[in-house]
Design an enzyme around this catalytic site. Structure first.
Site, mmCIF file in Angstrom:
data_model
loop_
_atom_site.group_PDB
_atom_site.id
_atom_site.type_symbol
_atom_site.label_atom_id
_atom_site.label_comp_id
_atom_site.label_asym_id
_atom_site.label_seq_id
_atom_site.Cartn_x
_atom_site.Cartn_y
_atom_site.Cartn_z
ATOM 1 N N HIS A 67 -14.685 54.445 -59.517
ATOM 2 C CA HIS A 67 -14.918 53.062 -60.155
ATOM 3 C C HIS A 67 -15.621 52.119 -59.481
ATOM 4 C CE1 HIS A 67 -13.462 49.645 -62.118
ATOM 5 N NE2 HIS A 67 -13.068 49.011 -61.031
ATOM 6 N N HIS A 92 -15.208 45.556 -54.290
ATOM 7 C CA HIS A 92 -14.313 44.562 -54.898
ATOM 8 C C HIS A 92 -12.573 44.884 -55.030
ATOM 9 C CE1 HIS A 92 -14.564 47.436 -58.677
ATOM 10 N NE2 HIS A 92 -13.312 46.727 -59.043
ATOM 11 N N GLU A 96 -7.744 44.462 -52.622
ATOM 12 C CA GLU A 96 -6.708 44.180 -53.690
ATOM 13 C C GLU A 96 -5.766 45.723 -53.303
ATOM 14 O OE1 GLU A 96 -7.630 42.946 -57.438
ATOM 15 O OE2 GLU A 96 -6.367 44.446 -58.256
ATOM 16 N N ASP A 97 -6.361 46.700 -53.454
ATOM 17 C CA ASP A 97 -5.567 48.097 -53.347
ATOM 18 C C ASP A 97 -5.416 49.009 -52.077
ATOM 19 O OD1 ASP A 97 -5.460 47.476 -56.041
ATOM 20 O OD2 ASP A 97 -7.245 48.930 -56.424
ATOM 21 N N ASP A 157 -16.843 44.860 -63.453
ATOM 22 C CA ASP A 157 -15.588 45.494 -63.403
ATOM 23 C C ASP A 157 -15.089 45.728 -64.853
ATOM 24 O OD1 ASP A 157 -13.466 46.451 -62.151
ATOM 25 O OD2 ASP A 157 -12.607 44.351 -61.928
ATOM 26 N N ASP A 277 -28.367 47.029 -95.742
ATOM 27 C CA ASP A 277 -29.602 46.965 -96.029
ATOM 28 C C ASP A 277 -30.443 45.558 -95.376
ATOM 29 O OD1 ASP A 277 -30.463 48.655 -97.802
ATOM 30 O OD2 ASP A 277 -30.628 47.239 -99.587
HETATM 31 MN MN MN Z 1 -11.907 47.018 -60.427
#
Ligand code: MN
Length: 745
Positions: A67, A92, A96-97, A157, A277
């Site tokens: 990711h 990034h 956070e993770d 992201d 069209d």
């Molecule tokens: Mn992310």
């Protein structure tokens, strides 16, 4: 963190190879020269990301680190961003993770990168707020005003998350799509990232209105060949026309987005064929900046010699660029077979700005007149952020109305141009000059005529503000302005005013407490919370303005050891109020559905109190979701409901999965809009007859307006499912005089 951790034990050799290849792709995509230091920075970020995310996997099962690598690829390949953004994209999600901290990022990289990564890190869940989504967005934007790359990486992201949404459970897909269409698509538009915006809209539509999406996609594919052929012929003719042009140029056909077709179908009420069209092509000239304007007009003049232009369809965004920086010259001409073809004429530089918007802005700072517009816009964002209200939801609303989807140009008496969002009022203009001019606005003249404060400005208006020192903003003003700047200034001024008046109330209270020998601090807090005031200032203000009569109210309390205490209560409920309460419970019970024809999070919905939302009136068979309202009840919305988008974007955590349970006795209200030819008094009768006699459905309400041989009717019917609804729609369409039947909200 143990850096020696062998990542090969976590990944299969195919996965390991895929990670390396994806990263190599990022490096290969860097087209600008970068020095060894930057290269080392990117490499270090990559290594840290791989190691930190080693034990995580995405919902799809692939290694999580794919990711951030993919986000980095979007940054460089699709947005043309440089090494700092690539590094931050790789990092990034690390803070956070994973256990890596911001301090470690700052130590290993640099403060600038740490700052951007911080902006990209969600607030942790312990943050007490009504809308974590709005808080997080506010956080991203606070960093945006310091470094725009934050928001660009955030876009990348979001883009990757939207592209890979399929692996998520349905209710999460809905929440993420709502947030995207509510905030990110308009923001992308505002930042001039047109491709990103278009893709956001399409990906959202695929989630919320799946059926129509694939329907249009299929129709597009079926007609593709013919359209390509037409465009090719036209481009050939254009090239012939421009063969003497002194600059190299390129021409491309522009595919239509599914979302824009859907929008046209909805708003213009025309058929597919009419929309398919229309053709659009783009002509980009390779010309030095100082000659580009003349070159574009030269091309225009040459083309219109051979093809007749439609005069009212010319758009000159070269002389006056859009506020988001867009520059281009648009014209629509009549092509072969009488078909309309839109031609966009621009230079390579203008094209890069059109494609990359904000990102390209930095490259051309100074050359592009529009870069000043971005500065103004950033100032506006800054101002909204600094507004005294700390409510993130309010902030989000202000921000949204100020994305300037479309703008108007108005002028001061001295001829200075101001750009305001479409819909802005005379009072908004006053605040755009200066907050003092706004606050003291006594009267406003537009084109030399006095107008009300709420007068909606039009393009080209000249506006003059007459001020008075004694003027003060009022609550009503908030209703007549639309810009965040004006709103926040008015709120701030009103707060100031209340605070000033409140000082008198505070003195009164202090005197009173002193007389009664009451401790000030403790008892003020007691009164504020007892009477449910938001703040002390509100209490002071009410005392000063005599809305709160101190002597009377204090009689309700006893005083014990310097503190106010409540007196024991007498029986509080009178006969009538109990009766009232009973009635309202009964009403409530009727309002809420009791039969369980819905599963919420897999459980029968009758364990909850729930209602079908009246804004979109879902019918058995519609894709739906459940929304927990602030009051605690549950509402069932259709996934395409526009109200729901707004709610989900702000309070996504309240969204729950809902499914229908088949229930043959269930009945739902569906609202239809019927249009057709009015050929006499038989219209209502034939519709009624069709629905009640032939289709055997119950009608809840019917109203028909007609005139000039045309009628429009609204009808509410009871149906048991979407199948029955489709049957009803087809049935009504069979009536000869009816030309369209649409389900409405
Ligand atoms: Mn992310």
């Amino acid at each position: 963190m143990n850096k020696k951790k062998d990542i090969r034990t976590y990944y299969s050799s195919e996965e390991f190879l895929a990670i390396q290849q994806a990263y190599q792709h990022v490096l290969d995509a860097i087209k600008i020269d970068i020095d060894a230091d930057d290269r080392a920075l990117i490499q270090k970020a990559y290594e840290l990301a791989v190691i930190s995310h080693v034990s995580q996997r995405r919902k799809s099962g692939e290694p999580y680190v794919m990711h951030p690598i993919e986000v980095a690829r979007i940054c460089v390949e699709e947005m043309g961003l440089g090494p700092v953004a690539i590094t931050c994209a790789l990092l990034h999600d690390v803070v956070e993770d994973t256990p890596v901290t911001l301090e470690e990022i700052e130590a290993q990289f640099n403060p600038q990168i740490a700052k951007i990564v911080d902006g990209l890190t969600k607030l942790d869940g312990s943050y007490k707020t009504d809308s974590p989504q709005a808080e997080n967005f506010k956080k991203v934007l606070s960093t945006l005003v310091e470094d725009v790359r934050v928001v660009l990486v955030k876009m990348a992201d979001r883009l990757h998350n939207m592209r890979t949404l399929g692996a998520m459970p349905r209710h999460k897909q809905l929440r993420i799509a709502a947030e995207t269409s509510y905030i990110f698509a308009p923001l992308a538009h505002r930042l001039g990232l047109y491709n990103v915006k278009t893709e956001f809209e399409e990906l959202c539509m695929r989630v919320t209105d799946t059926e129509i999406y694939f329907d249009i996609a299929q129709k597009l594919e079926e007609t593709q060949k013919d359209r390509n052929k037409y465009i090719e012929t036209f481009i050939k003719a254009l090239k012939e026309n421009l063969k003497d042009l002194e600059y190299p140029f390129r021409i491309t056909g522009r595919p239509k987005s599914i979302y824009s077709i859907w929008n046209k179908l909805k708003t213009k009420k025309v058929g597919f064929d009419e929309i398919y069209d229309k053709f659009a092509i783009r002509l980009v000239i390779d010309v030095p900046p100082e000659k580009e304007k003349a070159a574009c007009w030269q091309v225009y003049s040459s083309i219109t010699n051979d093809f007749r232009p439609i005069p009212e369809r010319i758009r000159d965004w070269i002389s006056v660029p859009k506020a988001n920086g867009y520059e281009s010259l648009h014209t629509t001409v009549i092509g072969p077979q009488g078909k309309f073809v839109e031609i966009q004429i621009r230079s390579e530089r203008m094209d890069e700005i059109a494609e990359r918007g904000f990102a390209a802005h930095w490259k051309y700072k100074g050359i592009n007149t529009a870069s000043g517009n971005y500065e103004i816009w950033l100032d506006n964002v800054r101002e909204i952020l600094e507004s005294p209200s700390n409510d993130a939801v309010e902030f989000l609303n202000d921000f949204k109305t100020n994305l300037f989807d479309e703008e108007i140009y108005v002028f001061t008496p001295k001829g200075e141009m101001k750009i305001l969002p479409k819909g802005a009022t005379a009072l908004d203009f006053a605040f755009s000059i200066h907050s003092e001019v706004g606050c003291q606005a006594k009267a406003i003249k537009v084109n030399n005529k006095l107008v009300p404060m709420g007068f909606k400005l039009k393009n080209g208006d000249q506006v003059q503000v007459i001020t008075s020192k004694t003027q003060k903003p009022s609550e009503n003003w908030l209703k007549v302005v639309v810009t965040g700047r004006a709103r926040s200034k008015i709120r701030w001024a009103m707060k100031e005013e209340r605070r000033k008046i409140g000082l008198f109330g505070k003195e009164t209270l202090q005197r009173k407490f002193k007389n009664l020998k009451l401790d000030y601090e403790e008892n003020v807090e007691f009164l504020v919370s007892h009477f449910g005031y938001q703040s002390r200032v509100d209490l002071f203000y009410d005392i000063a303005s005599e809305k709160f009569n101190l002597s009377t109210e204090l009689k309700a309390f006893d005083i014990s050891a310097g503190r106010l205490v409540e007196k024991p209560k007498e029986s509080p409920l009178t006969e009538t109020s109990t009766q009232k309460e009973k009635d309202s419970t009964k009403e409530k019970q009727e309002k809420y559905r009791t039969k369980s024809d819905i599963l919420i999070n897999g459980e029968p919905a009758n364990t909850y109190q729930y209602q079908l939302a009246t804004c979109c009136s879902p019918v058995y068979g519609d894709p739906i979701f459940a929304y927990l309202t602030a009051g605690g009840g549950i509402k069932i919305h259709r996934t395409g409901c526009p109200n729901a988008t707004n709610l989900m974007a702000k309070y996504g955590y309240r969204v729950m999965k809902a499914n229908w349970v088949s229930n043959p006795n269930a009945s739902f209200v569906a609202n239809l809009l019927i249009t057709g030819v009015d050929d006499g008094p038989g219209v209502v009768e034939s519709i009624m007859n069709k629905i009640s006699t032939q289709l055997r459905l119950n009608i809840r309400g019917l109203s028909i307006d007609s005139g000039e041989g045309y009628f429009e009717g609204k009808i509410s019917i009871y149906v048991s499912s979407t199948d029955q609804l489709k049957e009803a729609i087809n049935g009504i369409l069979q009536i000869e005089t009816v030309s369209s039947v649409t389900r409405v909200k």
